[in-house]
Design a protein around this motif. Structure first.
Motif, mmCIF file in Angstrom:
data_model
loop_
_atom_site.group_PDB
_atom_site.id
_atom_site.type_symbol
_atom_site.label_atom_id
_atom_site.label_comp_id
_atom_site.label_asym_id
_atom_site.label_seq_id
_atom_site.Cartn_x
_atom_site.Cartn_y
_atom_site.Cartn_z
ATOM 1 N N ASP A 44 0.866 -1.181 0.000
ATOM 2 C CA ASP A 44 0.000 0.000 0.000
ATOM 3 C C ASP A 44 0.899 1.226 0.000
ATOM 4 O O ASP A 44 1.505 1.565 1.003
ATOM 5 C CB ASP A 44 -0.920 0.031 1.230
ATOM 6 C CG ASP A 44 -1.787 1.300 1.228
ATOM 7 O OD1 ASP A 44 -1.759 2.039 0.227
ATOM 8 O OD2 ASP A 44 -2.471 1.543 2.229
ATOM 9 N N THR A 45 0.978 1.860 -1.161
ATOM 10 C CA THR A 45 1.912 2.978 -1.299
ATOM 11 C C THR A 45 1.187 4.308 -1.351
ATOM 12 O O THR A 45 1.791 5.330 -1.669
ATOM 13 C CB THR A 45 2.746 2.800 -2.585
ATOM 14 O OG1 THR A 45 1.871 2.777 -3.707
ATOM 15 C CG2 THR A 45 3.525 1.504 -2.544
ATOM 16 N N ARG A 56 2.590 8.955 -1.950
ATOM 17 C CA ARG A 56 2.464 9.491 -3.305
ATOM 18 C C ARG A 56 2.410 11.015 -3.314
ATOM 19 O O ARG A 56 1.893 11.634 -2.393
ATOM 20 C CB ARG A 56 1.228 8.897 -3.967
ATOM 21 C CG ARG A 56 1.434 7.442 -4.328
ATOM 22 C CD ARG A 56 0.132 6.753 -4.586
ATOM 23 N NE ARG A 56 0.349 5.396 -5.036
ATOM 24 C CZ ARG A 56 0.313 5.022 -6.308
ATOM 25 N NH1 ARG A 56 0.041 5.915 -7.247
ATOM 26 N NH2 ARG A 56 0.535 3.780 -6.659
ATOM 27 N N VAL A 87 -5.191 -1.663 -13.975
ATOM 28 C CA VAL A 87 -4.233 -2.440 -13.192
ATOM 29 C C VAL A 87 -4.555 -3.929 -13.211
ATOM 30 O O VAL A 87 -3.653 -4.762 -13.107
ATOM 31 C CB VAL A 87 -4.108 -1.851 -11.767
ATOM 32 C CG1 VAL A 87 -5.318 -2.179 -10.918
ATOM 33 C CG2 VAL A 87 -2.811 -2.287 -11.114
HETATM 34 C C1 NAG Z 1 -4.800 2.304 -7.251
HETATM 35 O O1 NAG Z 1 -3.760 2.710 -6.385
HETATM 36 C C2 NAG Z 1 -4.192 3.378 -5.220
HETATM 37 C C3 NAG Z 1 -2.967 3.838 -4.469
HETATM 38 O O2 NAG Z 1 -2.140 2.774 -4.112
HETATM 39 C C4 NAG Z 1 -5.083 2.432 -4.396
HETATM 40 O O3 NAG Z 1 -5.558 3.108 -3.264
HETATM 41 C C5 NAG Z 1 -6.236 1.956 -5.268
HETATM 42 O O4 NAG Z 1 -7.024 1.026 -4.558
HETATM 43 C C6 NAG Z 1 -5.735 1.333 -6.547
HETATM 44 N N1 NAG Z 1 -6.846 1.011 -7.432
HETATM 45 C C7 NAG Z 1 -6.985 -0.192 -7.975
HETATM 46 C C8 NAG Z 1 -8.103 -0.347 -8.950
HETATM 47 O O5 NAG Z 1 -6.238 -1.131 -7.716
#
Ligand code: NAG
Ligand code: NAG
Length: 507
Positions: A40-41, A45, A422
């Motif tokens: 969890d980054t 950011r 993603v």
């Molecule tokens: C995209 O990245 C953000 C930051 O890490 C995250 O909170 C979010 O859930 C992610 N969205 C998906 C569709 O994985």
């Protein structure tokens, strides 16, 4: 040293260290690929953008008479330097005065590129295509910056403009105003052509964003009314009921809304953002006094944010923190309160003030970045700095300051309301040996970059160490525990592959 068995896949999150026999010699398998984890980054950011202005050759190219090779070398050197300072986005001005820094069937080539409007670069090259490729090579975003209505800067004449320039094609809507030439935002033909010109770029270039600055209706010129009476009268005689002010508002609003819709329906991952003058209305918040961009330029940027027509807003807060009349922090807090949809705010910071007649100390810039970071959890998620040339020249030590402010790289904040790819991005397939982590290329164009994290042994936290463009497929590292993710166009990440490099065997 034999490393033939160096790739060990471990299913569980348990670190297994193994020793194998190769012939008669017992070899310690040290570098190895381990499990996958979900990082969890989101907390780390930050959007770190820099404006690269081309109008009047502010930032680039240094001269319209430089050769194509010199201009390209300057661009690459600038991007190298911005990458070294861990910026992650470039806002590149491609249409400063209804001209083009790219191959266009609408607008003529820019005078700031080749010294004469309409003259193609020779030897031929396409600056926007190069800028996109060079930014992506470095894992940086490239936002194409357009000026929608300005037709000429510093001259209000049409003489010398190319035949295909919008002010010649639609000359009945091109007005001399102050020392500029301006297209009428109330003319449907202007609006159509502006939208088509921008969408042509969105559809042909792999840009990450479309950006407008603070120019909508022009800044008022004392004693001169914007000469759009004929267009307004035509609107009224066609049954229009709005007052002239409301009609002007609607003209800009409808361009912003239409562009937003067209971008999203064509390329749903392309961001739309803009950087209005920092004061929406004098008196908002209480105590702030200044020019009102909402009523004087018909730029109701607060509405665009609240309607969700823009993905991000970068109000140009080009003032110091302390004086209350235009306080950077008071205005930051006000803009955060207006952000009712949780879109992104990347505050615009006036790096140029360190060098102009205001001579800000660079500590002011440092404070402004620090104040922005304190507000990060409230959706003030980064900054965009004006402009690039101060970093190029390390003016007053500004680049040295950013080496410490941006000591680590950062991924841009992800936009949850935009469609993320993603789920189509595979966890990288990794191998490791002799201190080199390598991975195989992923052919999907949804992939933008790779993020390499290193585990901090004291806290067990993974911290981003390098942001690598999608063409990079290996990296040399020292001993440690690493995690590698693949990053999509909206900065969302795949699962992370853990890699242990040169870990001494224990027991
Ligand atoms: C995209 O990245 C953000 C930051 O890490 C995250 O909170 C979010 O859930 C992610 N969205 C998906 C569709 O994985
Ligand atoms: C503008 O574009 C719309 C939609 O494509 C079209 O219906 C209209 O005729 C155009 N108007 C002008 C003046 O070009």
């Amino acid at each position: 040293m034999a490393r033939s068995l160096s790739i060990i896949f471990v299913a569980a999150a348990v670190l297994v260290l193994v020793s194998v026999s190769v012939g008669l010699v017992s070899v310690s398998v040290r570098d190895h690929v381990s499990n996958t984890i979900k990082l969890d980054t989101s907390a780390d950011r930050e959007f770190r953008g820099v404006w690269v202005a081309t109008v009047a050759n502010i930032d680039w190219p240094s001269s319209s008479h430089a050769t194509s090779a010199q201009q390209q070398a300057e661009l690459v050197a600038l991007f190298d330097q911005l990458k070294e300072l861990n910026f992650n986005a470039i806002i590149f001005q491609v249409r400063p005065v209804a001209d083009a820094f790219y191959s266009s069937s609408y607008d003529p080539w820019s005078v700031y590129l080749t010294g004469q409007q309409g003259r193609e670069p020779s030897p031929y090259w396409d600056p926007l295509a190069t800028a996109v490729a060079e930014a992506h090579k470095r894992g940086m975003e490239l936002h194409a910056w357009f000026n929608p209505y300005r037709a000429r800067a510093g001259s209000s004449s049409r003489s010398g403009l190319a035949a295909k320039h919008i002010a010649n094609q639609l000359h009945q809507y091109a007005y001399a105003y102050g020392s500029n030439l301006w297209m009428d935002p109330g003319a449907q033909a202007v609006k159509n052509r502006t939208l088509d010109t921008i969408m042509d770029v969105v559809n042909r270039y792999d840009v990450d964003g479309v950006h407008f600055d603070d120019y909508f209706y022009p800044y008022p010129v004392a004693g001169q009314a914007f000469p759009d009476t004929a267009t307004y009268n035509a609107y009224v005689s066609n049954g229009g009921h709005l007052s002239r002010d409301l009609w002007r508002h609607q003209n800009v609003d409808s361009l912003i809304q239409a562009l937003s819709q067209r971008i999203k329906s064509s390329r749903p991952w392309v961001k739309f953002g803009l950087s209005p003058f920092g004061i929406w209305m004098s008196g908002h918040p209480h105590g702030v006094v200044g020019f009102s961009s909402n009523t004087q330029q018909y730029a109701d940027s607060r509405k665009w944010l609240q309607e969700g027509w823009v993905d991000y807003l970068s109000p140009q807060l080009y003032w110091k923190i302390d004086p209350p009349q235009q306080s950077f922090t008071a205005l930051s807090d006000w803009w955060i309160q207006q952000n009712t949809r949780g879109r992104h705010l990347y505050t615009g910071v006036a790096t140029y003030r360190i060098a102009d007649s205001h001579s800000w100390p660079i500590s002011e810039i440092q404070r402004q970045v620090t104040e922005t970071r304190l507000r990060r959890s409230q959706n003030d998620l980064g900054n965009i700095f004006f402009s690039a040339k101060y970093y190029r020249s390390n003016s007053h030590g500004i680049s040295d300051l950013f080496k410490s402010l941006n000591a680590r790289p950062a991924l841009a904040p992800s936009m949850q309301w935009l469609h993320s790819d993603v789920s189509h991005i595979a966890t990288p397939t990794v191998s490791v040996g002799s201190g080199t982590i390598s991975w195989t290329a992923d052919s999907t164009d949804r992939l933008r970059a790779y993020a390499l994290y290193r585990r901090d042994e004291a806290t067990s936290q993974y911290r981003l160490q390098q942001l690598l463009g999608r063409d990079t497929l290996s990296v040399k590292v020292g001993p440690g525990t690493y995690a590698l993710t693949a990053v999509d166009r909206l900065a969302n990440e795949s699962q992370a592959r853990v890699v242990i490099v040169d870990t001494p065997l224990v027991g």
